[in-house]
Design a protein around this motif. Structure first.
Motif, short mmCIF file in Angstrom:
data_model
loop_
_atom_site.label_atom_id
_atom_site.label_comp_id
_atom_site.label_asym_id
_atom_site.label_seq_id
_atom_site.Cartn_x
_atom_site.Cartn_y
_atom_site.Cartn_z
N LYS A 32 -10.57 105.72 54.37
CA LYS A 32 -9.53 106.57 53.80
C LYS A 32 -8.28 105.80 53.39
CE LYS A 32 -10.89 110.81 56.20
NZ LYS A 32 -10.45 111.91 57.12
N ARG A 33 -8.23 104.52 53.72
CA ARG A 33 -7.05 103.72 53.38
C ARG A 33 -6.72 103.67 51.90
NH1 ARG A 33 -8.91 98.98 57.43
NH2 ARG A 33 -8.42 100.07 59.37
N PRO A 34 -7.74 103.57 51.01
CA PRO A 34 -7.42 103.50 49.58
C PRO A 34 -6.60 104.68 49.07
CG PRO A 34 -9.69 102.85 49.94
CD PRO A 34 -9.18 103.38 51.25
N ILE A 35 -6.72 105.84 49.73
CA ILE A 35 -5.96 107.03 49.32
C ILE A 35 -4.47 106.74 49.33
CG2 ILE A 35 -5.37 109.41 49.94
CD1 ILE A 35 -8.18 109.68 51.13
N LEU A 36 -4.04 105.94 50.29
CA LEU A 36 -2.62 105.65 50.46
C LEU A 36 -2.04 104.99 49.21
CD1 LEU A 36 -0.53 106.04 52.71
CD2 LEU A 36 -0.93 103.68 53.39
N LYS A 37 -2.78 104.05 48.65
CA LYS A 37 -2.29 103.36 47.46
C LYS A 37 -2.52 104.17 46.19
CE LYS A 37 -2.40 98.97 44.97
NZ LYS A 37 -3.01 97.64 44.85
N GLN A 38 -3.66 104.83 46.10
CA GLN A 38 -4.00 105.60 44.91
C GLN A 38 -2.98 106.70 44.63
OE1 GLN A 38 -7.95 106.95 45.79
NE2 GLN A 38 -8.87 104.91 45.58
N ASP A 39 -2.45 107.31 45.66
CA ASP A 39 -1.51 108.41 45.50
C ASP A 39 -0.05 107.98 45.64
OD1 ASP A 39 -3.47 110.39 45.04
OD2 ASP A 39 -3.90 110.47 47.17
N GLY A 40 0.19 106.68 45.53
CA GLY A 40 1.57 106.21 45.57
C GLY A 40 2.19 106.19 46.95
N GLY A 41 1.34 106.26 47.98
CA GLY A 41 1.85 106.32 49.34
C GLY A 41 2.58 105.07 49.79
N ILE A 42 2.14 103.90 49.32
CA ILE A 42 2.79 102.64 49.71
C ILE A 42 4.24 102.65 49.27
CG2 ILE A 42 2.75 100.14 49.49
CD1 ILE A 42 0.32 101.16 50.91
N LYS A 43 4.46 102.99 48.01
CA LYS A 43 5.82 103.04 47.46
C LYS A 43 6.68 104.05 48.20
CE LYS A 43 8.98 102.36 44.12
NZ LYS A 43 10.05 103.25 44.62
N LYS A 44 6.11 105.21 48.50
CA LYS A 44 6.86 106.26 49.17
C LYS A 44 7.21 105.87 50.61
CE LYS A 44 4.79 109.82 46.26
NZ LYS A 44 3.86 110.96 46.17
N LEU A 79 -2.43 92.42 45.81
CA LEU A 79 -3.55 93.29 45.45
C LEU A 79 -3.55 94.58 46.26
CD1 LEU A 79 -6.64 90.94 44.93
CD2 LEU A 79 -5.54 92.39 43.23
N PHE A 80 -3.24 94.50 47.53
CA PHE A 80 -3.35 95.66 48.40
C PHE A 80 -2.09 96.52 48.44
CE2 PHE A 80 -7.05 93.40 49.62
CZ PHE A 80 -7.91 94.31 50.23
N PHE A 81 -0.92 95.91 48.36
CA PHE A 81 0.32 96.67 48.38
C PHE A 81 0.86 96.93 46.98
CE2 PHE A 81 0.61 94.76 52.69
CZ PHE A 81 0.69 95.93 53.42
N GLY A 82 0.63 95.97 46.06
CA GLY A 82 1.25 96.02 44.73
C GLY A 82 2.33 94.95 44.66
N GLU A 83 2.58 94.44 43.47
CA GLU A 83 3.52 93.34 43.33
C GLU A 83 4.94 93.74 43.69
OE1 GLU A 83 4.76 89.90 40.05
OE2 GLU A 83 3.23 91.40 39.57
N ASN A 84 5.41 94.87 43.15
CA ASN A 84 6.78 95.32 43.44
C ASN A 84 6.93 95.70 44.91
OD1 ASN A 84 7.56 94.98 40.76
ND2 ASN A 84 7.07 97.11 40.21
N GLU A 85 5.92 96.36 45.45
CA GLU A 85 5.97 96.79 46.85
C GLU A 85 6.00 95.59 47.79
OE1 GLU A 85 4.05 97.96 44.54
OE2 GLU A 85 4.40 100.14 44.43
N THR A 86 5.24 94.56 47.46
CA THR A 86 5.25 93.35 48.28
C THR A 86 6.63 92.70 48.26
OG1 THR A 86 2.89 92.92 47.85
CG2 THR A 86 4.23 91.05 48.55
N SER A 87 7.24 92.64 47.09
CA SER A 87 8.58 92.06 46.97
C SER A 87 9.60 92.85 47.79
CB SER A 87 9.02 92.03 45.50
OG SER A 87 8.17 91.19 44.74
N GLU A 88 9.47 94.18 47.75
CA GLU A 88 10.39 95.02 48.52
C GLU A 88 10.23 94.80 50.02
OE1 GLU A 88 11.59 99.10 47.15
OE2 GLU A 88 9.75 98.91 45.99
N LEU A 89 9.00 94.70 50.47
CA LEU A 89 8.76 94.46 51.91
C LEU A 89 9.32 93.11 52.33
CD1 LEU A 89 5.14 95.86 52.35
CD2 LEU A 89 7.24 96.78 53.38
N LEU A 90 9.16 92.10 51.49
CA LEU A 90 9.67 90.76 51.80
C LEU A 90 11.19 90.72 51.76
CD1 LEU A 90 7.09 88.54 49.89
CD2 LEU A 90 7.29 88.88 52.36
N GLU A 91 11.79 91.70 51.13
CA GLU A 91 13.25 91.81 51.12
C GLU A 91 13.76 92.64 52.30
OE1 GLU A 91 16.55 94.50 48.75
OE2 GLU A 91 14.74 93.91 47.68
#
Length: 202
Positions: A32-44, A79-91
């Motif tokens: 069920k993990r892919p649902i999180l990224k598919q529906d924009g859950g990572i960003k949210k 690949l798993f979080f997204g480029e922008n999301e990865t940058s935000e987490l690293l910030e």
């Protein structure tokens, strides 16, 4: 499941807290993990971390636990979080792991008891999982960077070989052109075979 992800848009701490509690259990199930990224859950989730983290370390820890479960055995943060999301987490994560920055909000206009409770939540609930998550995101970002550099070197060498031996002469330029090689995008793994020893459930 998708409804819980939608609730993260509520911009209300209690609603986000409840949604994260469900999403932690969702991300324990690798199918069920892919649902999180598919529906924009990572960003949210990252938006919740940015908006509420400094004032609610319990909520911030739930966000990190959800992302940690999601990141089990990832091969690439981008690949798993997204480029922008990865940058935000690293910030965000290094900033929130800095005690002076993290606890600055609580110090202003709060009584000593509340400040102590806020600090305890930060130290005991947020810091351990945030450190683990940062280590994973940073490590998989660096690995991806190294792979890209190696690929670029290889592709650069191939391009140089083609320029020196495979490109058409001036008299042929009107009929055919030299094409540069393109890297294939790394495919997202379909499944995870091993489980982490550390997993969070509400």
């Amino acid at each position: 499941d998708k409804f819980m992800i939608t609730l993260l848009d509520a911009k209300h701490q209690d609603v986000c807290f409840a949604a994260c509690g469900v999403l932690i259990n969702l991300t324990v199930d690798k199918n069920k993990r892919p649902i999180l990224k598919q529906d924009g859950g990572i960003k949210k989730l990252i938006d919740c971390l940015r908006d509420f983290g400094p004032t609610d370390w319990q909520l911030a820890s739930l966000v990190c636990k959800t992302l940690w479960n999601y990141s089990e055995k990832i091969t690439s943060a981008v690949l798993f979080f997204g480029e922008n999301e990865t940058s935000e987490l690293l910030e965000l994560l290094p900033a929130y792991l800095n005690e002076e920055i993290a606890l600055d909000v609580a110090i202003s206009g709060s009584d000593e008891g509340l400040i102590e409770h806020h600090k305890m939540c930060w130290e005991s609930e947020f810091v351990p999982v945030a450190q683990q998550l940062l280590r994973t995101v940073k490590g998989k970002s660096e690995e991806t960077g190294k792979v890209r550099q190696e690929e670029e070197k290889k592709n650069g060498g191939r391009a140089a070989e083609k320029d020196s031996s495979g490109c058409p002469g001036e008299e042929e330029a009107t009929t055919r052109t030299c094409k540069k090689g393109h890297r294939d995008t790394e495919a997202l793994p379909n499944s995870f075979k091993k489980k982490l020893t550390l997993k969070f459930e509400s």
